[in-house]
Write an enzyme that holds these catalytic residues in place. Structure first.
Site, PDB file in Angstrom:
ATOM      1  N   ASP A 143      -2.700   2.535  -6.164  1.00 39.94           N
ATOM      2  CA  ASP A 143      -1.610   2.651  -5.126  1.00 39.94           C
ATOM      3  C   ASP A 143      -1.593   1.538  -4.210  1.00 39.94           C
ATOM      4  OD1 ASP A 143      -4.065   2.872  -3.897  1.00 39.94           O
ATOM      5  OD2 ASP A 143      -3.472   4.502  -2.565  1.00 39.94           O
ATOM      6  N   GLU A 144      -2.254   0.193  -4.657  1.00 41.88           N
ATOM      7  CA  GLU A 144      -2.069  -0.909  -3.889  1.00 41.88           C
ATOM      8  C   GLU A 144      -2.231  -2.255  -4.707  1.00 41.88           C
ATOM      9  OE1 GLU A 144      -4.882  -2.053  -0.410  1.00 41.88           O
ATOM     10  OE2 GLU A 144      -5.979  -2.870  -1.956  1.00 41.88           O
ATOM     11  N   ASP A 152       0.746  -1.134   0.117  1.00 42.30           N
ATOM     12  CA  ASP A 152      -0.110   0.000  -0.245  1.00 42.30           C
ATOM     13  C   ASP A 152       0.876   1.194  -0.285  1.00 42.30           C
ATOM     14  OD1 ASP A 152      -1.949   1.740   0.382  1.00 42.30           O
ATOM     15  OD2 ASP A 152      -2.595   1.319   2.116  1.00 42.30           O
TER      16      ASP A 152
END
Length: 492
Positions: A205-206, A110
């Site tokens: 973003d993950e 993350d």
């Protein structure tokens, strides 16, 4: 001024004002960097600045429905034979636990405050001051400095501004740059691919990585894998950081990734007793899929606020919910989910069920501005389909009014659109938008509400892998989404 931001109407906050007993807001849910925030103050500010708005009225209607649901469940619980249900619940728990896999090694990566971190990388003068990506209407994300004052993603910017003002600081707004975020996401994914070429990105973003093969090849521990991954992300991006959670399955890895943010990692041993001890005090809200409504229902109707509570009251869970819901809740409490390997789909069916793009903005009436946003979403959706070498046959348009009511329109085409397809969707999307605003708008006006919209989304379904030259990239790319939301991916 603020009322134009997101369908919320600002009003003065007085020290004596307090939200009603059952008032709740997602904005008090702690994100990384918000551990010391005065939740009561945030709730009071949100209440005072939204109590006369359409958003608040819609939230009240939803809360009333939840109150009715809780009352029905409590009444039903009074007549249950918990002794008999406990036997059934024990069987369900034993069956689920028997399917537990402890040989997996999944990492959830993350990126830390990703949009804000990219902006700081581009403009170092932003470091150390509270700022948010977005504007008065809506915040996409905030940096860790702003989070100290309760400012967080999905919050109307004018509320974030007020929270900072109450603390004697000024919140700065920075316009977002999706091209920059996409650029740095692509770079960070180079680091992910070093440990797992078939990583699964669920957003910019993950991502989830199956790191067992890499650890076995290099004789490395999970700790060494996490440390290397974080170092490579920072090195390749020129300064961005990420947090990593490692666990036997993806569900637990996701929970673990949030524990030592920012720029930290947490490793949950692949041991049944260690997992049980970890989950027992864990808030149910930390589990993916348990949102605000489910959290309240489980708390008030079952008496469960943690995973340990849910297992303790498993007889009630089995008695109050349908078998699918009950198994889902008990699986979450046991820490079972997302444990099977994600395998490439066959030649016809991709490993996900849909792709979507949506944006929130200031309340906008039907017309050129809304049409332009629809055109932008068409381009973004087609780009996402091309990234994954996918085609779709069905297009769904989603609208949310400034009064927070939602409408969807769906149309199936005779031919597939997307990667390497000449079939256009821009005209279809505009037609769906015009039809939706006409019919939905009439419904809104009839209810005395504004014919204005704050969210627009497009969703592609009935997916297939693109034909012919689309296959050149190999199957690995279908497991690496590059920016759109993934509605469903392989799991277990």
């Amino acid at each position: 001024r603020a009322g134009a931001g997101a369908g919320l109407m600002a009003s003065a906050v007085t020290p004596s004002s307090a939200p009603p007993e059952h008032f709740s807001t997602v904005f008090t849910n702690a994100k990384a960097g918000m551990e010391g925030v005065d939740k009561a103050h945030v709730a009071r500010v949100v209440y005072e600045m939204s109590k006369d708005s359409a958003h608040y009225a819609e939230q009240q209607r939803r809360d009333a429905r939840t109150t009715e649901q809780v009352a029905r469940l409590k009444a039903h619980a009074a007549g249950l034979d918990l002794g008999r249900l406990r036997v059934s619940a024990d069987r369900v728990v034993a069956e689920l636990d028997g399917k537990r896999k402890l040989d997996g090694l999944w990492a959830c990566v993350d990126m830390d405050a990703f949009f804000a971190a990219v902006e700081e990388l581009k403009d170092p003068s932003l470091r150390g001051i509270p700022f948010a990506v977005g504007g008065l209407g809506m915040i996409s994300t905030s940096n860790y400095v702003a989070r100290r004052y309760g400012v967080r993603s999905a919050m109307p910017g004018f509320i974030g501004k007020r929270l900072c003002a109450d603390a004697g600081v000024e919140l700065k707004f920075v316009p977002g740059s999706m091209s920059s975020y996409k650029h740095y996401a692509d770079i960070s994914r180079q680091a992910f691919a070093e440990l797992d070429e078939g990583f699964v990105a669920t957003s910019l973003d993950e991502a989830y990585l199956d790191i067992r093969p890499w650890c076995d090849r290099h004789g490395a521990s999970p700790q060494e894998a996490a440390t290397r991954l974080q170092a490579r992300v920072t090195e390749l991006t020129g300064g961005l950081t990420c947090s990593v959670g490692i666990a036997p399955n993806r569900m637990l890895a996701k929970v673990c990734s949030d524990i030592n943010k920012p720029n930290g990692h947490f490793i949950l041993p692949s041991d049944r007793d260690a997992i049980a001890a970890f989950l027992k005090p864990l808030s149910l809200r930390k589990i993916g899929g348990i949102g605000k409504v489910a959290e309240r229902v489980l708390s008030e109707a079952v008496g469960a606020s943690t995973c340990g509570d849910l297992l303790e009251h498993r007889a009630l869970v089995v008695g109050l919910f349908n078998p699918r819901q009950a198994r889902s809740y008990l699986s979450a409490a046991l820490g079972i989910g997302g444990q099977s390997a994600i395998v490439p789909a066959d030649d016809a069916v991709p490993g996900q069920k849909c792709l979507s793009q949506e944006r929130t903005f200031r309340p906008t009436p039907p017309g050129p501005a809304l049409d332009a946003r629809c055109g932008e979403l068409c381009s973004m959706l087609l780009a996402a389909l091309l990234d994954r070498q996918l085609q779709a046959r069905t297009l769904t348009l989603k609208l949310k009014s400034s009064g927070f009511r939602t409408h969807e329109s769906t149309h199936s085409l005779h031919a597939h659109y997307g990667a390497h397809s000449p079939v256009p969707i821009d005209k279809l999307a505009i037609r769906l938008l015009a039809d939706a605003t006409r019919r939905f708008g009439a419904e809104l006006r009839g209810a005395g509400m504004r014919d204005e919209y704050r969210l627009l989304g497009l969703r592609a379904t009935n997916l297939r892998l693109a034909r012919g030259e689309a296959r050149e990239g190999g199957l690995g790319q279908y497991l690496r989404p590059l920016g759109a939301q993934v509605c469903a991916a392989g799991g277990g």
